[in-house]
Design an enzyme around this catalytic site. Structure first.
Site, PDB file in Angstrom:
ATOM      1  N   SER A 195      45.368  30.162  37.078  1.00 35.58           N
ATOM      2  CA  SER A 195      44.478  31.327  37.018  1.00 35.58           C
ATOM      3  C   SER A 195      44.148  31.769  35.599  1.00 35.58           C
ATOM      4  O   SER A 195      43.184  32.507  35.396  1.00 35.58           O
ATOM      5  CB  SER A 195      45.100  32.504  37.782  1.00 35.58           C
ATOM      6  OG  SER A 195      46.282  32.945  37.137  1.00 35.58           O
ATOM      7  N   LYS A 229      47.871  38.284  33.767  1.00 40.26           N
ATOM      8  CA  LYS A 229      46.407  38.381  33.703  1.00 40.26           C
ATOM      9  C   LYS A 229      46.015  38.990  32.358  1.00 40.26           C
ATOM     10  O   LYS A 229      46.856  39.429  31.582  1.00 40.26           O
ATOM     11  CB  LYS A 229      45.855  39.254  34.837  1.00 40.26           C
ATOM     12  CG  LYS A 229      46.269  38.843  36.252  1.00 40.26           C
ATOM     13  CD  LYS A 229      45.673  37.524  36.678  1.00 40.26           C
ATOM     14  CE  LYS A 229      46.130  37.156  38.094  1.00 40.26           C
ATOM     15  NZ  LYS A 229      45.662  35.789  38.481  1.00 40.26           N
TER      16      LYS A 229
END
Length: 311
Positions: free
Chosen positions: A96, A166
């Site tokens: 990701s 993230k």
């Protein structure tokens, strides 16, 4: 003073008989010999006693194998303290965050600055606990006993903790949005994300959003691989509308520590420093200036009124 007293005569003793010519008085001779012996004897005895004492009371150095468990124990305690309060290693389990982070990378996370009230800033790569419902679809592998011990003391990334990594796109007070093929806008300013978004991916990915107002003490996060990241865009139906509380943030990932050929830092991209993006901070100096000016104006008006009043 003590040496002078050895062999001395007191004034009350009877005088000795004079010795014959050519003879040395035996008493005087013995006194001289006795004085020399008494002067040298205490020193010699003290040196001998010190040497014998050091030989008998001196401790032998402890064998290395006996000290090894102590050294290991100290090292483990230090490692545990470092993991708890300073730095912790985390493993990247997915794609990701490509191309910034690759699957299998080990990153070091700064856990110290949050203890001093520091909050995540735009552009930082952060590790945070699952806010609830983000990792329900991801099975957690069962670590073996050795992995559990090593991860507990911080020598190995934990496989049991449900943490995510993230990039922070917006912070409390910001408005963030993305439509069509982008770009992502923060407070109306378009982000130039070519330096970190996965090549070929669009800024919005396959999920456009916003405008969303990020509540205070919360952050909006997105993965760098926008087509392969279940980030804030996909959890707007949960509490916080996809935002993450700063209390859930473990810390900022500041470097890639492993593998060796991927050693590098994780700086904040320049696009987050562009003028006008930080509207809340831009308004702060003006507000402080206004607050500071009010007392000065009131004091000046009172002074002018006093001067004009007849006495």
């Amino acid at each position: 003073m003590g040496d002078l007293a050895v062999g001395a005569r007191s004034g009350t003793e009877e005088p000795e008989e004079p010795a014959g010519r050519g003879e040395i008085p035996r008493a005087a001779t013995s006194s001289v010999h006795q004085s020399q012996a008494q002067q040298s004897s205490p020193t010699d005895r003290s040196v001998a006693e010190e040497e014998s004492g050091s030989m008998t009371t001196g401790k032998k150095p402890r064998a290395f194998w006996k000290e090894l468990p102590i050294l290991i124990g100290i090292a483990l305690i230090l490692a545990l303290l470092i993991k708890t309060f300073l730095v912790q290693a985390f493993s990247i389990p997915s794609d990701s965050m490509q191309d910034t982070l690759q699957r299998g990378d080990r990153v070091l996370v700064d856990k110290l600055t949050p203890w001093f009230g520091s909050k995540p800033e735009r552009g930082e790569v952060v590790v945070f606990h699952d806010p609830g419902g983000w990792l329900n679809e991801a099975p957690t592998p069962e670590p073996n006993p050795v992995q559990k011990v090593l991860s507990f003391i911080g020598l190995m990334p934990s496989a049991e903790e449900k943490d995510l990594i993230k990039r922070v796109i917006a912070v409390g007070g910001d408005t963030v949005e993305c439509h069509g093929t982008g770009p992502v806008k923060v407070n109306g300013k378009a982000l130039k994300e070519d330096s970190y978004v996965f090549p070929g991916a669009t800024p919005c990915g396959d999920r456009e959003f916003g405008p969303i107002h990020v509540p205070k003490d919360r952050i909006w996060v997105m993965g760098d691989h926008r087509d392969d990241s279940l980030d804030s865009r996909y959890h707007q139906n949960l509490k916080g509308n996809g935002t993450v509380s700063v209390d859930e943030v473990v810390g900022r990932a500041f470097t890639i520590a492993w593998p060796i050929n991927r050693w590098s830092t994780l700086p904040v991209p320049d696009t987050f420093d562009q003028p006008g993006i930080n509207t809340s901070m831009a308004a702060a100096p003006a507000a402080l200036g206004l607050v500071g000016a009010v007392p000065i104006v009131l004091w000046r008006r009172r002074r002018l009124t006093t001067e004009r009043t007849p006495r």
